[in-house]
Design a protein around this motif. Structure first.
Motif, PDB file in Angstrom:
ATOM      1  N   VAL A 134     -12.042   2.384  22.656  1.00  0.00           N
ATOM      2  CA  VAL A 134     -11.921   2.230  21.208  1.00  0.00           C
ATOM      3  C   VAL A 134     -11.485   0.800  20.899  1.00  0.00           C
ATOM      4  O   VAL A 134     -10.594   0.266  21.558  1.00  0.00           O
ATOM      5  N   LYS A 142     -10.148  -1.744  17.893  1.00  0.00           N
ATOM      6  CA  LYS A 142      -9.542  -1.691  16.555  1.00  0.00           C
ATOM      7  C   LYS A 142      -9.118  -3.075  16.103  1.00  0.00           C
ATOM      8  O   LYS A 142      -8.522  -3.821  16.871  1.00  0.00           O
ATOM      9  N   VAL A 180     -12.381   0.449  12.973  1.00  0.00           N
ATOM     10  CA  VAL A 180     -12.244   1.152  14.253  1.00  0.00           C
ATOM     11  C   VAL A 180     -13.630   1.502  14.788  1.00  0.00           C
ATOM     12  O   VAL A 180     -14.454   2.072  14.064  1.00  0.00           O
ATOM     13  N   GLU A 225      -8.421   0.241  23.161  1.00  0.00           N
ATOM     14  CA  GLU A 225      -7.625   1.438  23.405  1.00  0.00           C
ATOM     15  C   GLU A 225      -8.362   2.464  24.245  1.00  0.00           C
ATOM     16  O   GLU A 225      -9.590   2.573  24.169  1.00  0.00           O
ATOM     17  N   GLU A 226      -7.591   3.246  24.967  1.00  0.00           N
ATOM     18  CA  GLU A 226      -8.124   4.387  25.713  1.00  0.00           C
ATOM     19  C   GLU A 226      -8.731   5.381  24.716  1.00  0.00           C
ATOM     20  O   GLU A 226      -8.168   5.605  23.644  1.00  0.00           O
ATOM     21  N   LEU A 272      -9.293   8.932  23.429  1.00  0.00           N
ATOM     22  CA  LEU A 272      -8.624  10.232  23.592  1.00  0.00           C
ATOM     23  C   LEU A 272      -9.576  11.346  23.208  1.00  0.00           C
ATOM     24  O   LEU A 272     -10.251  11.265  22.174  1.00  0.00           O
ATOM     25  N   GLU A 329      -8.725  16.299  15.788  1.00  0.00           N
ATOM     26  CA  GLU A 329      -7.833  15.496  14.955  1.00  0.00           C
ATOM     27  C   GLU A 329      -7.246  16.274  13.797  1.00  0.00           C
ATOM     28  O   GLU A 329      -7.904  17.134  13.214  1.00  0.00           O
ATOM     29  N   LYS A 370     -13.745  11.942   8.699  1.00  0.00           N
ATOM     30  CA  LYS A 370     -13.759  10.476   8.602  1.00  0.00           C
ATOM     31  C   LYS A 370     -15.142   9.867   8.717  1.00  0.00           C
ATOM     32  O   LYS A 370     -15.409   8.814   8.156  1.00  0.00           O
ATOM     33  N   ASN A 380     -17.359   5.282  10.821  1.00  0.00           N
ATOM     34  CA  ASN A 380     -16.118   5.733  10.187  1.00  0.00           C
ATOM     35  C   ASN A 380     -16.082   5.248   8.747  1.00  0.00           C
ATOM     36  O   ASN A 380     -16.557   4.158   8.437  1.00  0.00           O
ATOM     37  N   LEU A 399      -2.806   8.840  16.898  1.00  0.00           N
ATOM     38  CA  LEU A 399      -3.912   7.886  16.778  1.00  0.00           C
ATOM     39  C   LEU A 399      -3.462   6.707  15.938  1.00  0.00           C
ATOM     40  O   LEU A 399      -3.751   5.562  16.232  1.00  0.00           O
ATOM     41  N   GLU A 400      -2.784   7.035  14.850  1.00  0.00           N
ATOM     42  CA  GLU A 400      -2.270   5.971  13.981  1.00  0.00           C
ATOM     43  C   GLU A 400      -1.194   6.540  13.077  1.00  0.00           C
ATOM     44  O   GLU A 400      -1.173   7.731  12.774  1.00  0.00           O
TER      45      GLU A 400
HETATM   46  P1  AMP Z   1      -7.608   5.152  13.095  1.00  0.00           P
HETATM   47  O1  AMP Z   1      -7.887   4.360  11.845  1.00  0.00           O
HETATM   48  O2  AMP Z   1      -6.850   4.399  14.123  1.00  0.00           O
HETATM   49  O3  AMP Z   1      -7.094   6.537  12.839  1.00  0.00           O
HETATM   50  O4  AMP Z   1      -9.050   5.441  13.689  1.00  0.00           O
HETATM   51  C1  AMP Z   1     -10.082   6.006  12.927  1.00  0.00           C
HETATM   52  C2  AMP Z   1     -10.758   7.103  13.697  1.00  0.00           C
HETATM   53  O5  AMP Z   1     -11.266   6.604  14.935  1.00  0.00           O
HETATM   54  C3  AMP Z   1      -9.816   8.216  14.094  1.00  0.00           C
HETATM   55  O6  AMP Z   1      -9.679   9.134  13.072  1.00  0.00           O
HETATM   56  C4  AMP Z   1     -10.531   8.790  15.294  1.00  0.00           C
HETATM   57  O7  AMP Z   1     -11.589   9.618  14.912  1.00  0.00           O
HETATM   58  C5  AMP Z   1     -11.121   7.578  15.956  1.00  0.00           C
HETATM   59  N1  AMP Z   1     -10.189   7.073  16.980  1.00  0.00           N
HETATM   60  C6  AMP Z   1      -9.240   6.129  16.809  1.00  0.00           C
HETATM   61  N2  AMP Z   1      -8.574   5.908  17.947  1.00  0.00           N
HETATM   62  C7  AMP Z   1      -9.092   6.732  18.874  1.00  0.00           C
HETATM   63  C8  AMP Z   1      -8.828   6.977  20.251  1.00  0.00           C
HETATM   64  N3  AMP Z   1      -7.895   6.297  20.918  1.00  0.00           N
HETATM   65  N4  AMP Z   1      -9.557   7.913  20.889  1.00  0.00           N
HETATM   66  C9  AMP Z   1     -10.522   8.597  20.223  1.00  0.00           C
HETATM   67  N5  AMP Z   1     -10.839   8.397  18.943  1.00  0.00           N
HETATM   68  C10 AMP Z   1     -10.141   7.481  18.249  1.00  0.00           C
END
Ligand code: AMP
Ligand code: GLY
Length: 414
Positions: free
Chosen positions: A140, A142, A152, A181-182, A184, A188, A210, A220, A277-278
């Protein structure tokens, strides 16, 4: 009460509606609001923080509720606090939990909060080289900056990684750092904590849709729909509170920036348990549109508990119903899209309407943004709420109307 709500999207419209639902006598003003919200509430343009403070000193609101992350990132809560104007929203320093992915990741490491392993790069070029050298997909990517949910990217191959960096540069995020990022695996869910910095109370679980396409395909977005409550997440609540929220709030206090306001936990339920995740420093959009209509406790009581350090005694009550929110977007979103199309609203829709990207032209509403409006239906079952909201989606029209047709159909299981 006189309440000023900062922001101009569906979330802020839903916040206003929640205050009105508890007491139709509240005097509610939004800034900037939008032309759709202005059909119900006064909306005032206040250019810059100084104008907001000026307005508050003159109008003396009992409360300012800051909806979006941008004004929080710019320190609006600090400024209002300096002027003793009661406001909901964390300080600029505490908002870093959202505005800097690196700050958030370092805090999580200190607090031992489960999250994806990560590496930060100042130079996006180096990040891409590192990714290609490792060849370890999926991963991932970001942007370490606010990007309205669009910064992302999940890369499953080298070419996808390259495309992600190209899109990042189009989003103007390449000047800032990048976090790799790893990936995952899991499902969610979002959870919000109302906190005075010490104690907290969590909401119902909500789920955001999303991605732009059905069955979670495509780019996204800021969010194309939301569902509440997510009962499948209940078995994890205690663990999330004890192993994530409590230690992160302590870490914020220890870091000298206690977190007061609403903390958004974006979670992945994985085989090794819930992982963050955040974090965001505010309510979610469109999660709020699904969540707040179910809140039975007056929202002003929640706000008072936050402001008066008595969240420990707050008792949150929720309606025993389900809500489904579907966002109607402009064709092309989250990429480029055309705007200026008239919006046709049927009279007597069963769903609530919360406006986002709309403008007024010659007295009618026209589209002016990617996410145009959200429709929310409540009912005794998820199935009934879903049926109702989609009937109203069919009744609401504008050229290029796009929406996901699978909101509430996700299977939440590992
Ligand atoms: P975030 O804005 O960091 O929440 O990322 C937006 C979307 O990306 C999340 O809702 C997840 O669907 C996906 N995502 C973010 N980080 C990861 C992760 N480390 N592994 C898998 N999916 C991720
Ligand atoms: N719906 C995602 C967010 O508000 O960040």
């Amino acid at each position: 009460m006189k309440i000023l709500i900062i922001g101009g999207g569906g979330r802020e419209h839903a916040i206003a509606a929640a205050f009105t639902a508890e007491n139709a006598g509240h005097e509610i003003v939004l800034s900037p609001g939008n032309a759709g919200i202005a059909l119900e509430y006064p909306c005032v343009i206040m250019e810059g923080q100084a104008k907001i403070v000026e307005w508050c000193l003159r109008e003396k609101p009992s409360l300012v509720f800051i909806g979006p992350e941008q004004p929080l990132a710019e320190g609006l809560a600090d400024l209002l606090n300096e002027h003793k104007i009661p406001c909901i929203g964390p300080s600029q320093a505490a908002a870093r939990i959202e505005t800097s992915k690196i700050f958030a990741k370092e805090l999580m490491a200190k607090a031992n909060v489960p999250t994806a392993s990560w590496t930060a790069f100042d130079d996006p070029g180096l990040a891409l080289k590192h990714i290609i050298a490792k060849g370890n997909y999926p991963l991932v990517i970001k942007a370490d900056a606010l990007a309205a949910g669009k910064g992302v990217f999940i890369a499953r191959s080298e070419s996808e990684a390259q495309a992600a960096f190209q899109e990042l540069s189009a989003l103007c995020c390449t000047g800032s750092s990048v976090v790799v990022e790893e990936f995952l695996e899991g499902w969610e869910v979002s959870l919000f904590a109302f906190t005075d910095g010490e104690d907290f109370q969590t909401t119902l679980f909500v789920q955001d849709y999303k991605q732009i396409g059905d069955r979670d395909t495509g780019s996204n977005t800021g969010g194309m729909g939301a569902v509440c409550p997510i009962l499948e997440a209940e078995p994890y609540r205690q663990q999330i509170e004890a192993e994530i929220i409590s230690p992160i709030l302590k870490a914020m206090r220890d870091a000298g920036c206690p977190y007061r306001g609403i903390l958004y936990c974006g979670l992945m339920i994985t085989a090794r348990g819930p992982c963050i995740l955040e974090f965001n420093c505010r309510l979610g959009d469109p999660e709020t549109q699904a969540l707040l209509p179910l809140l039975q406790t007056p929202l002003s009581e929640v706000c008072a508990a936050i402001l008066q350090n008595r969240v420990r005694k707050l008792r949150l009550e929720w309606k025993d119903q389900y809500s489904v929110c579907v966002v109607l977007a402009s064709a092309g979103y989250p990429g480029s899209f055309q705007k200026g199309f008239p919006i046709r609203l049927s009279k007597g829709l069963a769903s609530r309407i919360y406006f986002s990207g709309v403008k007024s032209q010659l007295g009618s509403l026209i589209t002016s943004g990617g996410r145009v409006l959200s429709l929310v239906a409540l009912d005794e079952s998820m199935e009934a709420a879903r049926r109702n909201v989609y009937r109203d989606v069919g009744e609401t029209d504008f050229t290029g109307k796009c929406y996901r047709s699978d909101v509430s159909l996700r299977l939440n299981a590992l």
